[in-house]
Design a protein around this motif. Sequence first.
Motif, mmCIF file in Angstrom:
data_model
loop_
_atom_site.group_PDB
_atom_site.id
_atom_site.type_symbol
_atom_site.label_atom_id
_atom_site.label_comp_id
_atom_site.label_asym_id
_atom_site.label_seq_id
_atom_site.Cartn_x
_atom_site.Cartn_y
_atom_site.Cartn_z
ATOM 1 N N UNK A 4 0.848 -1.197 0.000
ATOM 2 C CA UNK A 4 0.000 0.000 0.000
ATOM 3 C C UNK A 4 0.880 1.242 0.000
ATOM 4 N N UNK A 5 0.582 2.173 -0.896
ATOM 5 C CA UNK A 5 1.283 3.444 -0.937
ATOM 6 C C UNK A 5 2.678 3.401 -1.521
ATOM 7 N N UNK A 6 3.072 2.265 -2.104
ATOM 8 C CA UNK A 6 4.397 2.128 -2.718
ATOM 9 C C UNK A 6 4.267 1.424 -4.056
ATOM 10 N N UNK A 7 5.183 1.735 -4.937
ATOM 11 C CA UNK A 7 5.272 0.997 -6.197
ATOM 12 C C UNK A 7 6.232 -0.167 -5.951
ATOM 13 N N UNK A 8 5.804 -1.102 -5.110
ATOM 14 C CA UNK A 8 6.649 -2.231 -4.696
ATOM 15 C C UNK A 8 5.754 -3.408 -4.337
ATOM 16 N N UNK A 9 6.357 -4.587 -4.345
ATOM 17 C CA UNK A 9 5.651 -5.822 -4.019
ATOM 18 C C UNK A 9 6.404 -6.577 -2.928
ATOM 19 N N UNK A 10 5.664 -7.247 -2.062
ATOM 20 C CA UNK A 10 6.250 -8.179 -1.099
ATOM 21 C C UNK A 10 6.157 -9.555 -1.752
ATOM 22 N N UNK A 11 7.309 -10.209 -1.921
ATOM 23 C CA UNK A 11 7.327 -11.543 -2.518
ATOM 24 C C UNK A 11 7.087 -12.578 -1.423
ATOM 25 N N UNK A 12 5.892 -13.104 -1.376
ATOM 26 C CA UNK A 12 5.547 -14.141 -0.407
ATOM 27 C C UNK A 12 5.375 -15.444 -1.175
ATOM 28 N N UNK A 13 5.397 -16.542 -0.441
ATOM 29 C CA UNK A 13 5.251 -17.819 -1.124
ATOM 30 C C UNK A 13 4.321 -18.740 -0.355
ATOM 31 N N UNK A 14 3.806 -19.707 -1.092
ATOM 32 C CA UNK A 14 2.943 -20.715 -0.491
ATOM 33 C C UNK A 14 3.045 -21.994 -1.313
ATOM 34 N N UNK A 15 2.821 -23.105 -0.664
ATOM 35 C CA UNK A 15 2.748 -24.386 -1.375
ATOM 36 C C UNK A 15 1.296 -24.759 -1.637
ATOM 37 N N UNK A 16 0.363 -23.916 -1.174
ATOM 38 C CA UNK A 16 -1.068 -24.193 -1.317
ATOM 39 C C UNK A 16 -1.786 -22.956 -1.886
ATOM 40 N N UNK A 17 -1.710 -22.745 -3.207
ATOM 41 C CA UNK A 17 -2.351 -21.562 -3.796
ATOM 42 C C UNK A 17 -3.834 -21.425 -3.454
ATOM 43 N N UNK A 18 -4.535 -22.529 -3.253
ATOM 44 C CA UNK A 18 -5.967 -22.456 -2.955
ATOM 45 C C UNK A 18 -6.266 -21.721 -1.659
ATOM 46 N N UNK A 19 -5.270 -21.540 -0.782
ATOM 47 C CA UNK A 19 -5.500 -20.802 0.468
ATOM 48 C C UNK A 19 -5.350 -19.290 0.289
ATOM 49 N N UNK A 20 -4.829 -18.837 -0.850
ATOM 50 C CA UNK A 20 -4.593 -17.403 -1.065
ATOM 51 C C UNK A 20 -5.859 -16.538 -0.994
ATOM 52 N N UNK A 21 -7.033 -17.000 -1.459
ATOM 53 C CA UNK A 21 -8.217 -16.152 -1.283
ATOM 54 C C UNK A 21 -8.556 -15.878 0.188
ATOM 55 N N UNK A 22 -8.077 -16.712 1.107
ATOM 56 C CA UNK A 22 -8.313 -16.527 2.537
ATOM 57 C C UNK A 22 -7.159 -15.818 3.242
ATOM 58 N N UNK A 23 -6.223 -15.273 2.486
ATOM 59 C CA UNK A 23 -5.076 -14.577 3.071
ATOM 60 C C UNK A 23 -5.513 -13.366 3.875
ATOM 61 N N UNK A 24 -4.894 -13.197 5.064
ATOM 62 C CA UNK A 24 -5.172 -12.012 5.885
ATOM 63 C C UNK A 24 -3.907 -11.334 6.398
ATOM 64 N N UNK A 25 -2.734 -11.963 6.201
ATOM 65 C CA UNK A 25 -1.473 -11.363 6.654
ATOM 66 C C UNK A 25 -0.307 -12.027 5.928
ATOM 67 N N UNK A 26 0.852 -11.395 6.043
ATOM 68 C CA UNK A 26 2.110 -11.970 5.588
ATOM 69 C C UNK A 26 3.009 -12.033 6.812
ATOM 70 N N UNK A 27 3.839 -13.066 6.906
ATOM 71 C CA UNK A 27 4.650 -13.270 8.101
ATOM 72 C C UNK A 27 6.130 -13.341 7.744
ATOM 73 N N UNK A 28 6.937 -12.622 8.523
ATOM 74 C CA UNK A 28 8.386 -12.648 8.386
ATOM 75 C C UNK A 28 8.992 -13.031 9.732
ATOM 76 N N UNK A 29 10.277 -13.359 9.725
ATOM 77 C CA UNK A 29 10.990 -13.663 10.956
ATOM 78 C C UNK A 29 11.609 -12.362 11.459
ATOM 79 N N UNK A 30 11.232 -11.928 12.648
ATOM 80 C CA UNK A 30 11.663 -10.633 13.192
ATOM 81 C C UNK A 30 13.174 -10.476 13.263
#
Length: 189
Positions: A4-30
Amino acid sequence: FQVKGEDAFILAWTTTPWTLPSNVALCVNAAEDYVKVESKGETYYLAAALCDTVLGEGEYTVLETYKGAGLEGKEYEPLFDFVSPKEKCWYVVCDDYVTLTDGTGVVHIAPSFGEDDARVGQRFGLPFVQLVDDRGRFKDGCGEITGVFCKDADKWILKDLAGRGLLFKAPPFTHSYPFCWRCDTPLLY
């Protein structure tokens, strides 16, 4: 995922594309290092340790470096508009289960479909978006995949994302998945 507010993308990954419509967050290791890079005219966020693997050695320029904790709270646009949860969602959270052995170091979170996702969802008060019924079929309101068995929707989801310029790569990936010992069908959380 478009930031949001940037011309940039967060590259996230999943092994289960069917779960993407239910996405609510992205998680990184602090505690891990993440970067904002420019590659082939696009700007991406991902784990520093995985840039060569994901983007190609020498195929990117590092613009900024962060600890994962520095990305917490960064908001992004959802991939699909099938739901409008009341709870805050579509932002980066942190958890130490995220590793840098595969993918991008950024994991998509759908709390209704996985043990770690559910734990992270509860910890951050994320909405529980359940777009699949008890037969494993997408519920009403899910566009062209309404009524489709979730695992069969993977191809449509990948094609849709690619058509909208939201798919970076879709390499084949083999991983452990639970199956019913009686009928050999995939088990869903």
